[in-house]
Scaffold this motif. Structure first.
Motif, PDB file in Angstrom:
ATOM      1  N   LEU A 170      35.653  85.466  31.594  1.00 52.37           N
ATOM      2  CA  LEU A 170      36.737  84.961  32.443  1.00 52.37           C
ATOM      3  C   LEU A 170      38.095  85.240  31.807  1.00 52.37           C
ATOM      4  CD1 LEU A 170      35.176  81.547  33.565  1.00 52.37           C
ATOM      5  CD2 LEU A 170      35.396  83.640  34.921  1.00 52.37           C
ATOM      6  N   GLY A 171      38.166  85.144  30.475  1.00 51.05           N
ATOM      7  CA  GLY A 171      39.405  85.480  29.783  1.00 51.05           C
ATOM      8  C   GLY A 171      39.742  86.954  29.905  1.00 51.05           C
ATOM      9  N   VAL A 172      38.724  87.808  29.856  1.00 51.67           N
ATOM     10  CA  VAL A 172      38.934  89.245  30.030  1.00 51.67           C
ATOM     11  C   VAL A 172      39.485  89.538  31.417  1.00 51.67           C
ATOM     12  CG1 VAL A 172      37.714  91.455  30.256  1.00 51.67           C
ATOM     13  CG2 VAL A 172      37.226  89.956  28.317  1.00 51.67           C
ATOM     14  N   ILE A 173      38.947  88.861  32.433  1.00 53.75           N
ATOM     15  CA  ILE A 173      39.409  89.072  33.810  1.00 53.75           C
ATOM     16  C   ILE A 173      40.857  88.620  33.974  1.00 53.75           C
ATOM     17  CG2 ILE A 173      39.050  88.357  36.207  1.00 53.75           C
ATOM     18  CD1 ILE A 173      36.048  88.099  35.511  1.00 53.75           C
ATOM     19  N   VAL A 183      33.930  93.886  37.378  1.00 56.34           N
ATOM     20  CA  VAL A 183      34.625  93.615  36.116  1.00 56.34           C
ATOM     21  C   VAL A 183      34.676  94.840  35.215  1.00 56.34           C
ATOM     22  CG1 VAL A 183      33.966  91.181  36.210  1.00 56.34           C
ATOM     23  CG2 VAL A 183      32.512  92.795  34.972  1.00 56.34           C
ATOM     24  N   ARG A 184      34.260  96.007  35.719  1.00 59.39           N
ATOM     25  CA  ARG A 184      34.133  97.182  34.863  1.00 59.39           C
ATOM     26  C   ARG A 184      35.474  97.633  34.288  1.00 59.39           C
ATOM     27  NH1 ARG A 184      30.698 100.853  38.871  1.00 59.39           N
ATOM     28  NH2 ARG A 184      32.147  99.796  40.290  1.00 59.39           N
ATOM     29  N   GLU A 222      38.959  97.997  29.560  1.00 61.96           N
ATOM     30  CA  GLU A 222      40.273  97.811  28.953  1.00 61.96           C
ATOM     31  C   GLU A 222      40.184  96.931  27.711  1.00 61.96           C
ATOM     32  OE1 GLU A 222      44.217  97.655  31.277  1.00 61.96           O
ATOM     33  OE2 GLU A 222      43.645  95.564  31.016  1.00 61.96           O
ATOM     34  N   ALA A 223      39.318  95.917  27.754  1.00 65.55           N
ATOM     35  CA  ALA A 223      39.211  94.988  26.626  1.00 65.55           C
ATOM     36  C   ALA A 223      38.306  95.505  25.522  1.00 65.55           C
ATOM     37  CB  ALA A 223      38.693  93.636  27.120  1.00 65.55           C
ATOM     38  N   TYR A 224      37.167  96.099  25.897  1.00 59.99           N
ATOM     39  CA  TYR A 224      36.140  96.421  24.920  1.00 59.99           C
ATOM     40  C   TYR A 224      36.027  97.904  24.591  1.00 59.99           C
ATOM     41  CZ  TYR A 224      34.430  91.718  26.162  1.00 59.99           C
ATOM     42  OH  TYR A 224      34.322  90.376  26.387  1.00 59.99           O
ATOM     43  N   HIS A 276      53.488  93.032  29.976  1.00 57.63           N
ATOM     44  CA  HIS A 276      52.121  93.301  30.418  1.00 57.63           C
ATOM     45  C   HIS A 276      51.191  93.213  29.212  1.00 57.63           C
ATOM     46  CE1 HIS A 276      53.392  94.918  34.434  1.00 57.63           C
ATOM     47  NE2 HIS A 276      54.517  95.037  33.759  1.00 57.63           N
ATOM     48  N   PRO A 277      50.703  92.012  28.883  1.00 61.50           N
ATOM     49  CA  PRO A 277      49.940  91.831  27.642  1.00 61.50           C
ATOM     50  C   PRO A 277      48.597  92.552  27.662  1.00 61.50           C
ATOM     51  CG  PRO A 277      50.683  89.727  28.571  1.00 61.50           C
ATOM     52  CD  PRO A 277      50.880  90.761  29.618  1.00 61.50           C
ATOM     53  N   HIS A 278      48.191  93.021  26.497  1.00 61.78           N
ATOM     54  CA  HIS A 278      46.828  93.489  26.302  1.00 61.78           C
ATOM     55  C   HIS A 278      45.904  92.285  26.164  1.00 61.78           C
ATOM     56  CE1 HIS A 278      47.641  97.793  25.661  1.00 61.78           C
ATOM     57  NE2 HIS A 278      48.722  97.423  25.003  1.00 61.78           N
ATOM     58  N   TYR A 279      44.607  92.506  26.402  1.00 66.48           N
ATOM     59  CA  TYR A 279      43.621  91.457  26.165  1.00 66.48           C
ATOM     60  C   TYR A 279      43.631  91.062  24.683  1.00 66.48           C
ATOM     61  CZ  TYR A 279      39.168  89.179  25.339  1.00 66.48           C
ATOM     62  OH  TYR A 279      38.212  88.283  24.940  1.00 66.48           O
ATOM     63  N   GLY A 280      43.558  89.778  24.422  1.00 67.98           N
ATOM     64  CA  GLY A 280      43.534  89.285  23.055  1.00 67.98           C
ATOM     65  C   GLY A 280      44.903  89.043  22.464  1.00 67.98           C
TER      66      GLY A 280
END
Length: 239
Positions: free
Chosen positions: A144-147, A121-122, A127-129, A167-171
């Protein structure tokens, strides 16, 4: 963010608590593994006890589903007041998120997830954090939402009206359900199409639809820093 502490194998450990929804850190933490029963996990989570998972990754996902089924068994109050029904529904959704969010995993200082059969998950977490610095505890539901968001970011979400993918970003809300996109695409917008405003644009998909509909100018705004003007839309969308 707060730091959470727990005891494991008689050693006191700690990790930074992170929650994208600003959920507070748990009041109590117990270490859990594959021996944890769903009923026990549900009771502890309702009491605001976090279950720090040390077992198999896929078993953790199964435990989440089992806890979810127990939540769904509780009937919601019904009545003729639609406003009150909406408030009851919102409270129930919030309580559901709180309970399921008490199943917690720890990412190390590279965002690696040290669980049996766990995926890598790295990249998704970076990408998210952002760049990792220290061990971080997150709810499994958030991870799971991040994945999922990482997969949407890589593969894109097809928008048939545009003949393109976004291509959405996380969040950022992903248009995986296209009813609202189709509604705008079919709406009678009139002949005068000078300027349109898309407030809370997210992926910008509605702004792209309006541009395709012939507006001279489309102004799209969002307060979410993860929703920039450019969302890696295909050049075919013509926005």
């Amino acid at each position: 963010m707060s730091t959470i502490h727990w005891t494991e194998a008689r050693i006191t450990r700690s990790a930074r608590w992170h929650s994208e929804s600003a959920a507070p850190p748990p009041g109590r933490i117990v270490v859990a593994d594959d021996r944890m029963k769903a009923g026990t996990a549900y009771r502890l989570a309702c009491e605001d006890t976090a279950l720090l998972w040390r077992g198999d990754y896929h078993n953790a996902r199964q435990l989440l589903r089992a806890m979810s089924r127990r939540i769904d068994r509780k009937p919601l109050a019904s009545g003729n007041d639609l406003c009150e029904a909406f408030r009851v529904h919102r409270r129930a959704r919030g309580e559901r998120a709180r309970i399921l969010g008490r199943l917690v995993v720890v990412l190390d200082d590279t965002y690696a997830l040290d669980l049996r059969r766990a995926p890598d998950v790295r990249d998704a977490c970076t990408e998210a954090y952002g760049t990792p610095h220290e061990p971080m505890a997150v709810a499994l539901t958030e991870l799971l939402g991040v994945i999922r968001a990482h997969q949407w970011r890589l593969k894109g979400v097809e928008i048939p009206f545009l003949g393109a993918r976004v291509h959405p970003h996380y969040g950022v809300f992903s248009p995986v359900r296209r009813e609202y996109v189709d509604l705008v695409a079919r709406a009678p917008l009139g002949r005068a199409r000078h300027t349109a405003f898309d407030l809370g644009t997210g992926t910008g998909v509605l702004a792209a639809v309006l541009a395709r509909q012939g507006f001279d100018h489309v102004v799209a705004t969002d307060i979410n820093p993860r929703a920039p003007p450019e969302q890696r839309r295909s050049p075919r969308c013509g926005a």
